[in-house]
Scaffold this motif. Sequence first.
Motif, mmCIF file in Angstrom:
data_model
loop_
_atom_site.group_PDB
_atom_site.id
_atom_site.type_symbol
_atom_site.label_atom_id
_atom_site.label_comp_id
_atom_site.label_asym_id
_atom_site.label_seq_id
_atom_site.Cartn_x
_atom_site.Cartn_y
_atom_site.Cartn_z
ATOM 1 N N PRO A 12 -28.553 -12.614 -8.233
ATOM 2 C CA PRO A 12 -28.882 -13.090 -9.400
ATOM 3 C C PRO A 12 -28.680 -12.116 -10.523
ATOM 4 N N ARG A 13 -28.330 -10.873 -10.377
ATOM 5 C CA ARG A 13 -28.352 -9.844 -11.109
ATOM 6 C C ARG A 13 -26.747 -9.568 -11.364
ATOM 7 N N GLY A 14 -26.022 -10.352 -10.651
ATOM 8 C CA GLY A 14 -24.611 -10.383 -10.672
ATOM 9 C C GLY A 14 -24.027 -9.593 -9.239
ATOM 10 N N GLY A 15 -24.571 -8.589 -8.863
ATOM 11 C CA GLY A 15 -24.144 -8.004 -7.401
ATOM 12 C C GLY A 15 -22.657 -7.540 -7.560
ATOM 13 N N TYR A 16 -22.011 -7.405 -6.646
ATOM 14 C CA TYR A 16 -20.563 -6.729 -6.501
ATOM 15 C C TYR A 16 -19.590 -7.522 -7.257
ATOM 16 N N PRO A 17 -18.647 -6.884 -7.627
ATOM 17 C CA PRO A 17 -18.308 -5.444 -7.972
ATOM 18 C C PRO A 17 -19.245 -5.107 -8.927
ATOM 19 N N GLN A 65 -10.837 -2.713 -2.311
ATOM 20 C CA GLN A 65 -12.306 -2.919 -2.120
ATOM 21 C C GLN A 65 -12.768 -3.566 -3.253
ATOM 22 N N TYR A 66 -12.325 -3.451 -4.719
ATOM 23 C CA TYR A 66 -12.771 -4.276 -5.698
ATOM 24 C C TYR A 66 -12.432 -5.555 -5.566
ATOM 25 N N GLU A 67 -11.318 -5.865 -4.955
ATOM 26 C CA GLU A 67 -10.837 -7.281 -4.753
ATOM 27 C C GLU A 67 -11.733 -7.879 -3.635
ATOM 28 N N LEU A 68 -12.252 -7.274 -2.638
ATOM 29 C CA LEU A 68 -13.073 -7.734 -1.552
ATOM 30 C C LEU A 68 -14.382 -7.921 -2.077
ATOM 31 N N GLU A 69 -14.960 -7.244 -3.101
ATOM 32 C CA GLU A 69 -16.056 -7.532 -3.609
ATOM 33 C C GLU A 69 -16.247 -8.606 -4.480
ATOM 34 N N SER A 70 -15.008 -9.200 -5.101
ATOM 35 C CA SER A 70 -14.926 -10.008 -6.028
ATOM 36 C C SER A 70 -14.812 -11.538 -5.538
ATOM 37 N N MET A 71 -15.245 -12.536 -6.350
ATOM 38 C CA MET A 71 -15.348 -13.632 -6.049
ATOM 39 C C MET A 71 -13.983 -14.411 -6.374
ATOM 40 N N GLY A 72 -13.359 -15.242 -5.636
ATOM 41 C CA GLY A 72 -12.064 -15.782 -6.004
ATOM 42 C C GLY A 72 -11.586 -16.549 -4.479
ATOM 43 N N LYS A 73 -10.459 -17.512 -5.148
ATOM 44 C CA LYS A 73 -9.821 -18.391 -3.928
ATOM 45 C C LYS A 73 -8.900 -17.804 -3.138
ATOM 46 N N GLU A 74 -8.030 -16.919 -3.466
ATOM 47 C CA GLU A 74 -7.009 -16.340 -3.075
ATOM 48 C C GLU A 74 -7.305 -15.534 -1.813
ATOM 49 N N GLU A 75 -6.374 -15.454 -0.896
ATOM 50 C CA GLU A 75 -6.537 -14.478 0.175
ATOM 51 C C GLU A 75 -6.303 -12.640 -0.203
ATOM 52 N N LYS A 76 -7.291 -12.301 0.196
ATOM 53 C CA LYS A 76 -7.424 -10.736 -0.389
ATOM 54 C C LYS A 76 -6.433 -10.029 0.297
ATOM 55 N N ALA A 77 -6.419 -8.548 -0.138
ATOM 56 C CA ALA A 77 -5.270 -7.664 0.451
ATOM 57 C C ALA A 77 -5.679 -7.408 1.892
ATOM 58 N N VAL A 78 -6.914 -7.121 2.089
ATOM 59 C CA VAL A 78 -7.218 -6.809 3.645
ATOM 60 C C VAL A 78 -7.009 -8.146 4.383
ATOM 61 N N VAL A 79 -7.264 -9.217 3.956
ATOM 62 C CA VAL A 79 -6.833 -10.357 4.704
ATOM 63 C C VAL A 79 -5.428 -10.572 4.885
ATOM 64 N N LYS A 80 -4.740 -10.360 3.950
ATOM 65 C CA LYS A 80 -3.252 -10.396 4.323
ATOM 66 C C LYS A 80 -2.706 -9.538 5.418
ATOM 67 N N ARG A 81 -3.402 -8.219 5.185
ATOM 68 C CA ARG A 81 -2.875 -7.271 5.967
ATOM 69 C C ARG A 81 -3.348 -7.385 7.677
ATOM 70 N N VAL A 82 -4.458 -8.314 7.765
ATOM 71 C CA VAL A 82 -5.020 -8.522 9.128
ATOM 72 C C VAL A 82 -4.076 -9.373 9.692
ATOM 73 N N LEU A 83 -3.955 -10.474 8.656
ATOM 74 C CA LEU A 83 -2.878 -11.748 9.233
ATOM 75 C C LEU A 83 -1.601 -11.321 9.569
ATOM 76 N N LYS A 84 -0.941 -10.314 8.534
ATOM 77 C CA LYS A 84 0.282 -9.912 8.965
ATOM 78 C C LYS A 84 0.495 -8.960 10.258
ATOM 79 N N LYS A 85 -0.628 -8.318 10.490
ATOM 80 C CA LYS A 85 -0.787 -7.523 11.529
ATOM 81 C C LYS A 85 -0.768 -8.608 13.012
ATOM 82 N N MET A 86 -1.718 -9.354 12.767
ATOM 83 C CA MET A 86 -1.722 -10.289 13.902
ATOM 84 C C MET A 86 -0.585 -11.152 14.235
#
Length: 293
Positions: free
Chosen positions: A248-253, A265-286
């Motif tokens: 309730p105090r805002g939280g991360y980031p 890391q900032y992106e991972l802690e942020s709200m949003g609809k788009e796939e994040k960098a770490v997600v894209k990296r994992v999907l690409k490797k898989m």
Amino acid sequence: MELEYPISGINIESTLTEEEKWYFDLQGYLILRQVIPSGTVDQLCGVIDHWFSMNPADVPKPVNVNKREYTSHIGNPQYGHVLFQELAQNEKIMRVVMGLMWNRPRLFVSAVHHQVKRPIEEHGKKVFHKDHSGFEFPPEFSNPHNDYQAGSGKIYCNFVNASIALSDVPPGMGFACVPGSHKSQIKCPASITYDNEFAPAETFEMQAGDCIIFSPALIHDSLWWQAEHDRIAVINRYQFSIYFNENPRGGYPLEEHKDKISEAQYELESMGKEEKAVVKRVLKKMAAGETLC
């Protein structure tokens, strides 16, 4: 074949295996063995020991140290050392977290959990709980902040805890839960404790470097520690990044300290609809058949 939600276009193709999906739906948790190398475990423990050795007022903000007699915590460690950012983005852990929340995870809490041996005579009864957002919904209602659904071979678990062991956990200690209770529609009675015959709770033997990923809708708790060595674990909490901000105090980031974390890391802690960098990296490797690290 890639499946898309027809309204929002969100890719919900799971990164979990069929066996993992079946097991998580049945039990409410998955254990990943040795996802953190021993050298990294030692480095993380070294940073933690250093922070605990300092006067809490001297620990660099926004890292905060709360030292108690038996159970201590360190909050926001990723803002104090890059190793904790890498831990929050660990690809092997993220693959499972992604698979539980449609590839849209958001880190909203990170903390170090430290326990020391507690005398038997000082034990209290451990009452189990399910996590909520500061407001506990009546048992006949679904908590939108801690939701679990499964259908058409897919899982939607919008709140997930990843507990990474940095020390060995013997049988009968550490994290305990009632498997399958994430789907229970009956409120756990206050009389149900770990040793109650109506609480078929389980604990999990872990080695340093193992990780248990679980739905906080499980009836669970952390048992009193009885080993001679300390228990050290990092708890990273993830939520579905589109709808909710749990704190309730805002939280991360933490905007005033954003210069202390990476863009990913900032992106991972942020709200949003788009796939994040770490997600894209994992999907690409898989997709390329590469080994996750």
